[in-house]
Design an enzyme around this catalytic site. Sequence first.
Site, PDB file in Angstrom:
ATOM      1  N   ASP A  96      -3.365   4.288  -2.050  1.00 52.45           N
ATOM      2  CA  ASP A  96      -4.289   4.746  -0.999  1.00 52.45           C
ATOM      3  C   ASP A  96      -4.246   6.270  -0.918  1.00 52.45           C
ATOM      4  OD1 ASP A  96      -5.796   5.049   1.327  1.00 52.45           O
ATOM      5  OD2 ASP A  96      -4.172   4.431   2.658  1.00 52.45           O
TER       6      ASP A  96
ATOM      7  N   LYS B  73       0.847  -1.203   0.000  1.00 49.65           N
ATOM      8  CA  LYS B  73       0.000   0.000   0.000  1.00 49.65           C
ATOM      9  C   LYS B  73       0.877   1.246   0.000  1.00 49.65           C
ATOM     10  CE  LYS B  73      -2.359   1.613   3.748  1.00 49.65           C
ATOM     11  NZ  LYS B  73      -2.320   3.067   3.854  1.00 49.65           N
TER      12      LYS B  73
ATOM     13  N   ASP C  68     -13.340  14.594  -4.656  1.00 49.92           N
ATOM     14  CA  ASP C  68     -13.416  15.852  -5.410  1.00 49.92           C
ATOM     15  C   ASP C  68     -14.654  15.768  -6.309  1.00 49.92           C
ATOM     16  OD1 ASP C  68     -12.615  18.275  -6.801  1.00 49.92           O
ATOM     17  OD2 ASP C  68     -10.562  17.832  -6.176  1.00 49.92           O
TER      18      ASP C  68
ATOM     19  N   LYS D 196      -7.177   8.121  -1.381  1.00 51.59           N
ATOM     20  CA  LYS D 196      -8.527   8.525  -0.936  1.00 51.59           C
ATOM     21  C   LYS D 196      -9.030   9.758  -1.701  1.00 51.59           C
ATOM     22  CE  LYS D 196      -7.895   6.792   3.810  1.00 51.59           C
ATOM     23  NZ  LYS D 196      -6.451   6.418   3.778  1.00 51.59           N
TER      24      LYS D 196
ATOM     25  N   THR E  79     -11.656   6.110  10.577  1.00 50.11           N
ATOM     26  CA  THR E  79     -11.730   5.534  11.932  1.00 50.11           C
ATOM     27  C   THR E  79     -11.300   6.534  13.002  1.00 50.11           C
ATOM     28  OG1 THR E  79      -9.673   4.460  11.336  1.00 50.11           O
ATOM     29  CG2 THR E  79     -11.603   3.059  11.494  1.00 50.11           C
TER      30      THR E  79
ATOM     31  N   GLY F 266       0.554  -2.713   8.711  1.00 45.80           N
ATOM     32  CA  GLY F 266       1.753  -1.873   8.608  1.00 45.80           C
ATOM     33  C   GLY F 266       2.769  -2.235   9.664  1.00 45.80           C
ATOM     34  N   ARG F 267       2.753  -1.485  10.771  1.00 44.81           N
ATOM     35  CA  ARG F 267       3.798  -1.585  11.790  1.00 44.81           C
ATOM     36  C   ARG F 267       4.080  -2.964  12.362  1.00 44.81           C
ATOM     37  NH1 ARG F 267       1.225   3.547  14.578  1.00 44.81           N
ATOM     38  NH2 ARG F 267      -0.540   2.510  13.584  1.00 44.81           N
TER      39      ARG F 267
ATOM     40  N   ASN G 115     -15.668  14.779 -12.292  1.00 43.94           N
ATOM     41  CA  ASN G 115     -14.715  14.803 -13.404  1.00 43.94           C
ATOM     42  C   ASN G 115     -13.269  14.668 -12.928  1.00 43.94           C
ATOM     43  OD1 ASN G 115     -14.069  15.230 -16.227  1.00 43.94           O
ATOM     44  ND2 ASN G 115     -13.225  17.198 -15.529  1.00 43.94           N
TER      45      ASN G 115
HETATM   46  O1  C5P Z   1       0.713   0.303  11.069  1.00 43.92           O
HETATM   47  P1  C5P Z   1      -0.721  -0.080  10.920  1.00 43.92           P
HETATM   48  O2  C5P Z   1      -0.923  -1.579  10.765  1.00 43.92           O
HETATM   49  O3  C5P Z   1      -1.602   0.519  11.978  1.00 43.92           O
HETATM   50  O4  C5P Z   1      -1.125   0.558   9.509  1.00 43.92           O
HETATM   51  C1  C5P Z   1      -2.432   0.555   9.019  1.00 43.92           C
HETATM   52  C2  C5P Z   1      -2.485   1.291   7.731  1.00 43.92           C
HETATM   53  O5  C5P Z   1      -3.846   1.391   7.349  1.00 43.92           O
HETATM   54  C3  C5P Z   1      -1.941   2.711   7.786  1.00 43.92           C
HETATM   55  O6  C5P Z   1      -1.393   3.003   6.505  1.00 43.92           O
HETATM   56  C4  C5P Z   1      -3.170   3.548   8.045  1.00 43.92           C
HETATM   57  O7  C5P Z   1      -3.064   4.838   7.536  1.00 43.92           O
HETATM   58  C5  C5P Z   1      -4.218   2.763   7.259  1.00 43.92           C
HETATM   59  N1  C5P Z   1      -5.591   2.963   7.696  1.00 43.92           N
HETATM   60  C6  C5P Z   1      -6.008   2.729   9.012  1.00 43.92           C
HETATM   61  N2  C5P Z   1      -7.316   2.940   9.361  1.00 43.92           N
HETATM   62  C7  C5P Z   1      -8.185   3.350   8.451  1.00 43.92           C
HETATM   63  C8  C5P Z   1      -7.804   3.582   7.142  1.00 43.92           C
HETATM   64  C9  C5P Z   1      -6.475   3.378   6.803  1.00 43.92           C
HETATM   65  O8  C5P Z   1      -5.206   2.332   9.838  1.00 43.92           O
HETATM   66  N3  C5P Z   1      -9.431   3.475   8.785  1.00 43.92           N
END
Ligand code: C5P
Length: 244
Positions: free
Chosen positions: A63, A36, A68, A65, A127, A218-219, A71
């Site tokens: 990602d 992503k 707008d 998002k 969220t 992610g982390r 068009n």
């Molecule tokens: O590090 P982590 O697992 O929390 O990363 C989750 C990823 O998903 C991040 O890139 C975060 O911006 C994205 N994300 C999220 N919650 C959302 C939408 C996107 O954590 N509602």
Amino acid sequence: MKLAVEEKLIVALDTSSLDEALQLVEQLGGRVITFKVGKELFVNCGIQIIQELHKLGKKVFLDLKFHDIPNTVAGAGVAAVRHGVFMFNVHAAGGQEMMVETVKRTNREAELLNRTRPLIIGVTVLTSFNDKQLQEELGLNRSVQEQVALLAQLAKKSGLDGVVSSPQEVKLIKQLCGSDFLTVVPGVRPLWARKNDQKRVMTPEEAVRAGADFLVVGRPITQAERPVLAAEKILKEIKEGMGC
Ligand code: C5P
């Protein structure tokens, strides 16, 4: 959508530089297929990150998002088709006309280029919002869950492929929009990982059992001492959730 275990995992490359992102991709390349690319990385290094990922044979979830007028979002979607991304997202709050136009023009572009159209995913309610903010700041008379339900159904009606949702919302969305309507789920935390700033989390196995199609992690992987091992453990949990 029938997905293999490895296809269900999307690793969030939340880094600020191309080098850092590519180092992670190099480490995880043997295990992870889809990455992503979000606003921070994209604004830092632009289209190059997409090109590099494609050179390495990886799939990209862009990602950004988009939100707008119809068009403009449709034009951004057409560019995403040209860059060959696997998935991109738009804010469902941009409305039905915006989503319908984006689906129409990206379908047309994909047909012209003879390639598969990227999956188009709607963002419902971020969220970071709670009921109070939705009502007092945005003036909406609904709870977060009611707004998520409304926007998920609007996204479905507009021809989108699915929505981003918290793991807790997957069941409701599948009930309202059908089991084929995709759910892309962040907030996934194995029991052995830190929660960080994620509040309402589920383990990979629970999220898959709840019906999540794609898991964005992610982390727990990118900041693990041994990212490859972390990815392998998560893939194993996904497999367990799928019952295979
Ligand atoms: O590090 P982590 O697992 O929390 O990363 C989750 C990823 O998903 C991040 O890139 C975060 O911006 C994205 N994300 C999220 N919650 C959302 C939408 C996107 O954590 N509602």
